[in-house]
Design a protein around this motif. Structure first.
Motif, PDB file in Angstrom:
ATOM      1  N   GLY A   1       0.677  -1.263  -0.139  1.00 19.26           N
ATOM      2  CA  GLY A   1      -0.088  -0.001   0.047  1.00 19.26           C
ATOM      3  C   GLY A   1       0.780   1.151  -0.016  1.00 19.26           C
ATOM      4  N   ALA A   2       1.889   1.118   0.641  1.00 17.91           N
ATOM      5  CA  ALA A   2       2.904   2.339   0.802  1.00 17.91           C
ATOM      6  C   ALA A   2       3.400   2.466  -0.485  1.00 17.91           C
ATOM      7  CB  ALA A   2       3.936   2.151   1.779  1.00 17.91           C
ATOM      8  N   SER A   3       4.042   1.378  -1.205  1.00 17.46           N
ATOM      9  CA  SER A   3       4.652   1.489  -2.275  1.00 17.46           C
ATOM     10  C   SER A   3       3.678   2.058  -3.473  1.00 17.46           C
ATOM     11  CB  SER A   3       5.096  -0.166  -2.723  1.00 17.46           C
ATOM     12  OG  SER A   3       6.131  -0.360  -1.906  1.00 17.46           O
ATOM     13  N   ALA A   4       2.611   1.702  -3.451  1.00 17.47           N
ATOM     14  CA  ALA A   4       1.575   2.064  -4.361  1.00 17.47           C
ATOM     15  C   ALA A   4       1.452   3.783  -4.337  1.00 17.47           C
ATOM     16  CB  ALA A   4      -0.058   1.664  -4.218  1.00 17.47           C
ATOM     17  N   VAL A   5       1.609   4.341  -2.964  1.00 16.69           N
ATOM     18  CA  VAL A   5       1.377   5.788  -2.861  1.00 16.69           C
ATOM     19  C   VAL A   5       2.610   6.276  -3.751  1.00 16.69           C
ATOM     20  CG1 VAL A   5       1.819   7.551  -1.337  1.00 16.69           C
ATOM     21  CG2 VAL A   5       0.597   5.698  -0.760  1.00 16.69           C
ATOM     22  N   LEU A   6       3.741   5.784  -3.624  1.00 11.75           N
ATOM     23  CA  LEU A   6       5.063   6.433  -4.396  1.00 11.75           C
ATOM     24  C   LEU A   6       4.976   5.982  -5.891  1.00 11.75           C
ATOM     25  CD1 LEU A   6       7.688   5.133  -1.534  1.00 11.75           C
ATOM     26  CD2 LEU A   6       6.989   7.571  -2.101  1.00 11.75           C
ATOM     27  N   VAL A   7       4.594   4.912  -5.950  1.00 10.18           N
ATOM     28  CA  VAL A   7       4.622   4.526  -7.706  1.00 10.18           C
ATOM     29  C   VAL A   7       3.739   5.277  -8.383  1.00 10.18           C
ATOM     30  CG1 VAL A   7       4.291   2.697  -9.193  1.00 10.18           C
ATOM     31  CG2 VAL A   7       5.695   2.427  -7.075  1.00 10.18           C
ATOM     32  N   PHE A   8       2.494   5.583  -7.786  1.00  5.85           N
ATOM     33  CA  PHE A   8       1.273   6.117  -8.393  1.00  5.85           C
ATOM     34  C   PHE A   8       1.232   7.682  -8.134  1.00  5.85           C
ATOM     35  CE2 PHE A   8       0.625   1.578  -8.544  1.00  5.85           C
ATOM     36  CZ  PHE A   8       0.341   1.358  -9.900  1.00  5.85           C
ATOM     37  N   ALA A   9       1.640   8.050  -6.642  1.00  8.41           N
ATOM     38  CA  ALA A   9       1.331   9.322  -6.525  1.00  8.41           C
ATOM     39  C   ALA A   9       2.693  10.360  -6.849  1.00  8.41           C
ATOM     40  CB  ALA A   9       0.978   9.641  -5.084  1.00  8.41           C
ATOM     41  N   VAL A  10       3.556   9.691  -6.957  1.00 11.05           N
ATOM     42  CA  VAL A  10       5.135  10.240  -6.840  1.00 11.05           C
ATOM     43  C   VAL A  10       5.926   9.502  -7.957  1.00 11.05           C
ATOM     44  CG1 VAL A  10       6.880  11.401  -5.749  1.00 11.05           C
ATOM     45  CG2 VAL A  10       4.771  11.025  -4.583  1.00 11.05           C
ATOM     46  N   PRO A  11       5.416   9.353  -9.082  1.00 12.04           N
ATOM     47  CA  PRO A  11       5.925   8.242 -10.417  1.00 12.04           C
ATOM     48  C   PRO A  11       7.319   8.898 -10.682  1.00 12.04           C
ATOM     49  CG  PRO A  11       4.463   9.569 -11.337  1.00 12.04           C
ATOM     50  CD  PRO A  11       4.200  10.066  -9.829  1.00 12.04           C
ATOM     51  N   HIS A  12       7.817  10.061 -10.493  1.00 15.04           N
ATOM     52  CA  HIS A  12       9.073  10.598 -10.748  1.00 15.04           C
ATOM     53  C   HIS A  12      10.140  10.784  -9.645  1.00 15.04           C
ATOM     54  CE1 HIS A  12       8.134  14.406  -9.133  1.00 15.04           C
ATOM     55  NE2 HIS A  12       6.914  14.341  -9.620  1.00 15.04           N
ATOM     56  N   GLY A  13       9.819  10.223  -8.638  1.00  8.83           N
ATOM     57  CA  GLY A  13      10.546  10.473  -7.209  1.00  8.83           C
ATOM     58  C   GLY A  13      11.651   9.317  -6.981  1.00  8.83           C
ATOM     59  N   ALA A  14      12.653   9.713  -6.698  1.00 11.21           N
ATOM     60  CA  ALA A  14      13.887   8.917  -6.358  1.00 11.21           C
ATOM     61  C   ALA A  14      13.535   7.726  -5.706  1.00 11.21           C
ATOM     62  CB  ALA A  14      14.996   9.788  -5.949  1.00 11.21           C
ATOM     63  N   LEU A  15      12.593   7.777  -4.525  1.00  9.70           N
ATOM     64  CA  LEU A  15      12.547   6.713  -3.849  1.00  9.70           C
ATOM     65  C   LEU A  15      11.238   5.681  -4.557  1.00  9.70           C
ATOM     66  CD1 LEU A  15      11.738   8.638  -0.304  1.00  9.70           C
ATOM     67  CD2 LEU A  15      13.870   7.726  -1.304  1.00  9.70           C
ATOM     68  N   SER A  16      10.818   6.223  -5.737  1.00  8.19           N
ATOM     69  CA  SER A  16       9.635   5.206  -6.491  1.00  8.19           C
ATOM     70  C   SER A  16      10.259   4.547  -7.371  1.00  8.19           C
ATOM     71  CB  SER A  16       8.573   6.341  -6.933  1.00  8.19           C
ATOM     72  OG  SER A  16       8.272   7.147  -5.950  1.00  8.19           O
ATOM     73  N   GLN A  17      11.645   4.824  -7.822  1.00 13.44           N
ATOM     74  CA  GLN A  17      12.238   4.122  -9.069  1.00 13.44           C
ATOM     75  C   GLN A  17      12.274   2.517  -8.977  1.00 13.44           C
ATOM     76  OE1 GLN A  17      12.051   5.919 -11.911  1.00 13.44           O
ATOM     77  NE2 GLN A  17      11.145   7.276 -10.335  1.00 13.44           N
ATOM     78  N   PRO A  18      12.480   1.733  -9.990  1.00 17.04           N
ATOM     79  CA  PRO A  18      12.522   0.366  -9.770  1.00 17.04           C
ATOM     80  C   PRO A  18      13.442  -0.110  -9.072  1.00 17.04           C
ATOM     81  CG  PRO A  18      11.957   0.872 -12.091  1.00 17.04           C
ATOM     82  CD  PRO A  18      12.179   2.177 -11.402  1.00 17.04           C
ATOM     83  N   TRP A  19      14.877   0.229  -8.964  1.00 14.35           N
ATOM     84  CA  TRP A  19      16.009  -0.216  -8.158  1.00 14.35           C
ATOM     85  C   TRP A  19      15.125  -0.180  -6.717  1.00 14.35           C
ATOM     86  CZ3 TRP A  19      19.382  -3.485  -7.295  1.00 14.35           C
ATOM     87  CH2 TRP A  19      20.084  -3.366  -6.539  1.00 14.35           C
ATOM     88  N   ALA A  20      14.701   1.186  -6.280  1.00 16.47           N
ATOM     89  CA  ALA A  20      14.470   1.513  -4.761  1.00 16.47           C
ATOM     90  C   ALA A  20      13.419   0.395  -4.464  1.00 16.47           C
ATOM     91  CB  ALA A  20      13.895   2.950  -4.756  1.00 16.47           C
ATOM     92  N   VAL A  21      12.392   0.098  -5.320  1.00 11.72           N
ATOM     93  CA  VAL A  21      11.243  -0.647  -5.108  1.00 11.72           C
ATOM     94  C   VAL A  21      11.714  -1.965  -5.046  1.00 11.72           C
ATOM     95  CG1 VAL A  21       8.943  -1.674  -6.028  1.00 11.72           C
ATOM     96  CG2 VAL A  21       9.508   0.768  -6.236  1.00 11.72           C
ATOM     97  N   ILE A  22      12.355  -2.705  -6.120  1.00 13.29           N
ATOM     98  CA  ILE A  22      13.208  -4.075  -6.019  1.00 13.29           C
ATOM     99  C   ILE A  22      13.872  -4.410  -4.742  1.00 13.29           C
ATOM    100  CG2 ILE A  22      14.039  -5.829  -7.297  1.00 13.29           C
ATOM    101  CD1 ILE A  22      13.243  -4.315  -9.750  1.00 13.29           C
ATOM    102  N   ALA A  23      14.981  -3.765  -4.864  1.00 11.22           N
ATOM    103  CA  ALA A  23      15.878  -3.834  -3.659  1.00 11.22           C
ATOM    104  C   ALA A  23      15.397  -3.524  -2.450  1.00 11.22           C
ATOM    105  CB  ALA A  23      17.222  -3.153  -4.071  1.00 11.22           C
ATOM    106  N   GLY A  24      14.775  -2.285  -2.306  1.00  9.27           N
ATOM    107  CA  GLY A  24      14.156  -1.958  -1.011  1.00  9.27           C
ATOM    108  C   GLY A  24      13.648  -3.044  -0.411  1.00  9.27           C
ATOM    109  N   HIS A  25      12.669  -3.611  -1.048  1.00  9.83           N
ATOM    110  CA  HIS A  25      11.736  -4.955  -0.522  1.00  9.83           C
ATOM    111  C   HIS A  25      12.607  -5.827  -0.254  1.00  9.83           C
ATOM    112  CE1 HIS A  25       7.979  -2.983  -0.218  1.00  9.83           C
ATOM    113  NE2 HIS A  25       7.943  -2.472  -1.262  1.00  9.83           N
ATOM    114  N   LEU A  26      13.182  -6.490  -1.162  1.00 10.63           N
ATOM    115  CA  LEU A  26      13.899  -7.721  -1.089  1.00 10.63           C
ATOM    116  C   LEU A  26      15.232  -7.813  -0.108  1.00 10.63           C
ATOM    117  CD1 LEU A  26      14.078  -8.938  -4.960  1.00 10.63           C
ATOM    118  CD2 LEU A  26      12.603  -9.795  -3.070  1.00 10.63           C
ATOM    119  N   VAL A  27      15.650  -6.616  -0.306  1.00  8.92           N
ATOM    120  CA  VAL A  27      16.845  -6.392   1.025  1.00  8.92           C
ATOM    121  C   VAL A  27      16.412  -6.533   2.299  1.00  8.92           C
ATOM    122  CG1 VAL A  27      18.814  -4.961   1.784  1.00  8.92           C
ATOM    123  CG2 VAL A  27      18.720  -5.739  -0.545  1.00  8.92           C
ATOM    124  N   SER A  28      15.373  -5.673   2.376  1.00 14.65           N
ATOM    125  CA  SER A  28      14.867  -5.518   3.978  1.00 14.65           C
ATOM    126  C   SER A  28      13.851  -6.894   4.025  1.00 14.65           C
ATOM    127  CB  SER A  28      13.735  -4.654   3.486  1.00 14.65           C
ATOM    128  OG  SER A  28      14.314  -3.185   3.247  1.00 14.65           O
TER     129      SER A  28
END
Length: 327
Positions: free
Chosen positions: A67-94
């Motif tokens: 739900g929090a990722s959806a806020v970033l990907v759809f409300a802030v699609p150009h944000g640094a925290l929303s980009q694919p590397w941040a989403v993929i590695a951020g979740h998997l590493v965590s």
């Protein structure tokens, strides 16, 4: 010039409430995107694992952090925290860190805190800061026996499946709108349909109002990347190069800006009544209505105010100050 300070500071400043200059349409597009994105995550995970996991027969695990990722990907699609590397590695590493902490220190009150702290540090070093990743790490610890039983399979089911689904939905949905870019590298903003100043003729002196105007043109919530910052600076330059440096005269009841950037920026509204009687009757009262010294009251001659002011400004809808005559 002299001024007297007022103790009351706007609540907006204390709470750091930022002005959101996105259009109503953009806000509703973001909400629709989040709705579609979470639906895709659920349906794809359910399709991949129709039997569900643990005590969830016939269902699929849907991470709350999506739900929090959806806020970033759809409300802030150009944000640094929303980009694919941040989403993929951020979740998997965590997720990996969360599972590891749970296996090494089960049933400890501080295990969840350790997992989140280590996840934040790892995301920093791996340049993949994604706030929902902290929730993914925490869920691996406090998710209960069903999640604990998954062990490192938690990284695949549900984390990797959920992440893949939210990314696919984000790429497909944002591609439907020319001004949205996801990932930010794939879509270049269309050229503005306004006249530009040739680079050979540029003499740039940016102001706060130029930044406000440029942000308004972006029509997108700004959690900015280097690419977007470059674009924003370019738009601000175009605004700066179209305007004179000082107002022709200071008029009572009008607002003026010093045209500076950051904390030094200030807007004054000139009062319709003179400051004093007697020898100082030629002085005008002003109130600082935005920026540095907001709430202050002072007085100065028209010549002093003209020397201080860069241009006249007006308050636009959405709370942004703009040069008079500019959109």
């Amino acid at each position: 010039m002299t001024s007297s300070s007022k103790p009351l500071h706007p609540l907006r400043s204390w709470l750091s409430i930022e002005r959101n200059q996105t259009s109503h349409g953009e806000k509703w597009i973001s909400a629709l995107g989040a709705l579609i994105g979470i639906t895709v995550v659920y349906q794809l995970t359910h399709w991949c694992f129709p039997g569900g996991f643990g005590n969830h027969p016939g269902g699929a695990i849907l991470l709350a952090s999506m739900g929090a990722s959806a806020v970033l990907v759809f409300a802030v699609p150009h944000g640094a925290l929303s980009q694919p590397w941040a989403v993929i590695a951020g979740h998997l590493v965590s997720a990996f860190i969360g599972v590891s902490c749970q296996l090494m220190f089960p049933e400890q009150a501080w295990t969840g805190a350790l997992a989140v702290g280590l996840a934040v540090g790892a995301m920093h070093y791996l340049r993949c800061i994604h706030p929902p990743g902290g929730a993914t790490a925490l869920a691996a610890v406090i998710g209960g026996s069903d999640v604990h039983a998954l062990g490192y399979h938690y990284l695949l089911t549900p984390v990797a499946i959920n992440v893949a689904a939210i990314l696919l939905a984000g790429i497909a949905f944002n591609a439907c709108f020319a001004w949205r870019r996801y990932p930010v590298h794939l879509h270049r903003r269309r050229q503005q349909q306004t006249a530009t100043v040739p680079s050979s003729q540029r003499s740039v002196d940016l102001t706060q109002e130029d930044f406000h105007a440029a942000i308004g043109q972006l029509n997108s919530f700004v959690d900015i990347t280097d690419e977007n910052l470059t674009e924003l600076l370019e738009l601000a330059k175009q605004h700066a190069e179209r305007d004179a440096l000082h107002p022709d005269q200071i008029e009572a009841g009008h607002c003026y800006s010093n045209g500076r950037l950051g904390r030094a920026w200030s807007v004054r509204r000139v009062s319709v009544t003179p400051a004093l009687s007697g020898p100082a009757a030629d002085r005008l009262v002003y109130a600082v209505v935005a920026g540095d010294g907001i709430g202050d009251i002072g007085h100065a001659t028209a010549a002093e105010l003209r020397q201080w002011a860069r241009f006249e400004v007006t308050l636009r809808p959405g709370g942004r100050w703009a040069k008079l005559g500019n959109d």
